[in-house]
Design a protein around this motif. Structure first.
Motif, PDB file in Angstrom:
ATOM      1  N   GLN A 126      19.042  -5.577   2.358  1.00  0.00           N
ATOM      2  CA  GLN A 126      17.982  -5.439   1.374  1.00  0.00           C
ATOM      3  C   GLN A 126      16.749  -6.118   1.934  1.00  0.00           C
ATOM      4  O   GLN A 126      16.827  -7.185   2.534  1.00  0.00           O
ATOM      5  CB  GLN A 126      18.424  -6.092   0.061  1.00  0.00           C
ATOM      6  N   TYR A 127      15.595  -5.482   1.755  1.00  0.00           N
ATOM      7  CA  TYR A 127      14.363  -6.011   2.317  1.00  0.00           C
ATOM      8  C   TYR A 127      13.724  -6.939   1.294  1.00  0.00           C
ATOM      9  O   TYR A 127      13.639  -6.603   0.126  1.00  0.00           O
ATOM     10  CB  TYR A 127      13.418  -4.863   2.656  1.00  0.00           C
ATOM     11  N   GLY A 128      13.278  -8.073   1.765  1.00  0.00           N
ATOM     12  CA  GLY A 128      12.632  -9.011   0.847  1.00  0.00           C
ATOM     13  C   GLY A 128      13.665  -9.772   0.046  1.00  0.00           C
ATOM     14  O   GLY A 128      14.767 -10.036   0.530  1.00  0.00           O
ATOM     15  N   GLU A 129      13.329 -10.072  -1.196  1.00  0.00           N
ATOM     16  CA  GLU A 129      14.185 -10.874  -2.061  1.00  0.00           C
ATOM     17  C   GLU A 129      15.533 -10.193  -2.297  1.00  0.00           C
ATOM     18  O   GLU A 129      15.591  -9.014  -2.619  1.00  0.00           O
ATOM     19  CB  GLU A 129      13.498 -11.026  -3.421  1.00  0.00           C
ATOM     20  N   ASP A 137       0.777  -3.998   3.326  1.00  0.00           N
ATOM     21  CA  ASP A 137       2.150  -3.621   3.668  1.00  0.00           C
ATOM     22  C   ASP A 137       2.246  -2.099   3.542  1.00  0.00           C
ATOM     23  O   ASP A 137       1.269  -1.428   3.199  1.00  0.00           O
ATOM     24  CB  ASP A 137       3.129  -4.315   2.703  1.00  0.00           C
ATOM     25  N   ASP A 175      12.200  -0.546  -4.564  1.00  0.00           N
ATOM     26  CA  ASP A 175      12.643  -1.889  -4.925  1.00  0.00           C
ATOM     27  C   ASP A 175      13.541  -2.467  -3.828  1.00  0.00           C
ATOM     28  O   ASP A 175      13.361  -3.606  -3.387  1.00  0.00           O
ATOM     29  CB  ASP A 175      13.374  -1.810  -6.267  1.00  0.00           C
ATOM     30  N   TRP A 176      14.486  -1.674  -3.374  1.00  0.00           N
ATOM     31  CA  TRP A 176      15.433  -2.135  -2.339  1.00  0.00           C
ATOM     32  C   TRP A 176      14.719  -2.470  -1.032  1.00  0.00           C
ATOM     33  O   TRP A 176      14.995  -3.482  -0.400  1.00  0.00           O
ATOM     34  CB  TRP A 176      16.492  -1.062  -2.095  1.00  0.00           C
ATOM     35  N   TYR A 177      13.809  -1.589  -0.628  1.00  0.00           N
ATOM     36  CA  TYR A 177      13.142  -1.771   0.664  1.00  0.00           C
ATOM     37  C   TYR A 177      11.830  -2.559   0.559  1.00  0.00           C
ATOM     38  O   TYR A 177      11.047  -2.603   1.510  1.00  0.00           O
ATOM     39  CB  TYR A 177      12.908  -0.411   1.341  1.00  0.00           C
ATOM     40  N   GLY A 178      11.603  -3.182  -0.577  1.00  0.00           N
ATOM     41  CA  GLY A 178      10.438  -4.051  -0.713  1.00  0.00           C
ATOM     42  C   GLY A 178       9.098  -3.321  -0.622  1.00  0.00           C
ATOM     43  O   GLY A 178       8.127  -3.861  -0.091  1.00  0.00           O
ATOM     44  N   ALA A 226       6.151  -2.397  -2.676  1.00  0.00           N
ATOM     45  CA  ALA A 226       5.666  -2.883  -3.974  1.00  0.00           C
ATOM     46  C   ALA A 226       4.795  -1.861  -4.694  1.00  0.00           C
ATOM     47  O   ALA A 226       4.635  -1.939  -5.914  1.00  0.00           O
ATOM     48  CB  ALA A 226       4.894  -4.182  -3.788  1.00  0.00           C
ATOM     49  N   ARG A 255       9.799  -3.661 -11.258  1.00  0.00           N
ATOM     50  CA  ARG A 255       9.412  -4.413 -10.055  1.00  0.00           C
ATOM     51  C   ARG A 255       8.553  -3.617  -9.072  1.00  0.00           C
ATOM     52  O   ARG A 255       8.229  -4.114  -7.986  1.00  0.00           O
ATOM     53  CB  ARG A 255      10.673  -4.928  -9.348  1.00  0.00           C
ATOM     54  N   ARG A 265      11.640   0.018   7.882  1.00  0.00           N
ATOM     55  CA  ARG A 265      11.999  -1.389   7.712  1.00  0.00           C
ATOM     56  C   ARG A 265      12.880  -1.913   8.838  1.00  0.00           C
ATOM     57  O   ARG A 265      12.808  -3.093   9.184  1.00  0.00           O
ATOM     58  CB  ARG A 265      12.688  -1.612   6.363  1.00  0.00           C
TER      59      ARG A 265
END
Lengths: 241, 241
Positions: A215-218, B97, B119-122, B124, B150, B238
């Motif tokens: 998972q990327y990020g948090e 990003d 969300d999974w790959y960040g 935003a 998110r 990613r």
């Protein structure tokens, strides 16, 4: 003219029980029926509500009144084309390449999407646990976009099947090793689990290597949908080769 | 006790027109409503058919008779929990990003799955063409599994938006360059097209680099589903970083 018995038969094929009994399934829509025909699926009967919808084909097509089509169809808004096909004989699983294995995938859209992915990534054999949704469920067929004609989908007792293989068995888990660091062999089995609960305990014991998509990020407790996770993992396996 | 006016309001939110007018949307099911609350979405009203379904929460929850819930719900079989939320203010797109851009994605399940992938790959920020399906469509919300809280989803005139950016614009095409050979920069825009027709001509002109996911084995005219293709491409972006 469609007889009452034909209507009754076609209608019954919406249910798995009758599909198994008659060894037939039903597909709707010009595109899907056309793709199944060109993929070599054997039609038992083809219906169209207006002559010529299916265009040029050497298969015999019967006319069906819109009212009869409505009775046969599983759709709220029936398409003008419906085909009844023989369920093809499955082939033995060829273990000279990667094989995809599904443990209790229940959502028809997910199974359909996964079959389409197998077709794209050249996975010829898909082994499903007996509690995976039926491949001839109309919603699965719709989601395969016809690729079901090119993938050998078989249902097996997975514990038995995996215990008997010599191939390395990979499984997708939330806490497995980073798939990006994995150097995949030329052949193997990849197991994907149920939408809610993942791979079951009995099958987990037969997995040689647990892998995860980072998972990327948090980090969160969220997971990827099983069809998108399958897309990423098949891509990782094939880009390696 | 739910008033007639409340029922009328909630029911109207099934339609985009009234969602825009009232700046509210409706979500159903304990899991989704809970995820939206914990994701910081602001509730206007919460209903449950039995006291305690939602468990411990500091939000006020009203009781609704099953018959009233049935009137408010967009589901054939209503869940016991329904929430009305304020549509949040969108944020300006942050171009420090990768940004994902959708050109006329129409299927609610696809948009929902893509938001979950962001969300999974960040990722935003998700920029959608004005003819992309509405993010607050109940079927989209269901497919996001709460991740909509998110990801900043905004609707824009894409031609205008892409013409104004300084970031490199990548687009997914059937005949683009092999994505495996691509060394992605640290930031950019990735455009994904419509389910049937791909990226439109007007947008194609604004794409700096066309990329493709190689098909394994025999080439066919088939394509990947837009959500699974997005999964693979975000993964490629990613994993590079």
């Amino acid at each position: 003219m469609v007889t009452k018995n034909q209507i009754k038969l076609v209608k019954s094929l919406q249910q798995k029980k009758y599909r198994s009994q008659h060894k037939m399934f039903v597909a709707e829509g010009k595109k899907l029926v056309g793709d199944l025909l060109s993929g070599g699926m054997e039609p038992v009967a083809l219906y169209e509500t207006e002559i010529g919808i299916m265009g040029n084909t050497h298969f015999q097509i019967s006319s069906a009144a819109a009212s009869d089509m409505k009775k046969m169809s599983g759709l709220k808004t029936p398409s003008g084309v419906l085909g009844v096909f023989k369920i093809p004989q499955t082939r033995p699983v060829d273990t000279s390449d990667w094989v995809l294995v599904l443990d209790a995938v229940r959502d028809p859209g997910n199974l359909g999407t996964i079959i389409r992915l197998c077709d794209w990534y050249g996975i010829a054999h898909l082994v499903c646990s007996n509690d995976t949704v039926d491949v001839y469920n109309p919603k699965v067929l719709q989601a395969t976009m016809g690729s079901v004609a090119r993938v050998n989908v078989i249902y097996e007792d997975l514990e038995h099947f995996l215990a008997a293989t010599n191939l390395p068995v990979y499984g997708a888990f939330m806490d497995g090793e980073n798939v990006y660091r994995e150097k995949f062999p030329e052949k193997g089995m990849l197991v994907m689990g149920n939408e809610a609960s993942g791979i079951s305990n009995g099958i987990e014991k037969l997995v040689d290597k647990k892998i995860s998509i980072p998972q990327y990020g948090e980090k969160s407790s969220e997971s990827l949908n099983v069809a998108t996770a399958t897309a990423v993992l098949l891509n990782e396996i094939r880009r390696d080769g």
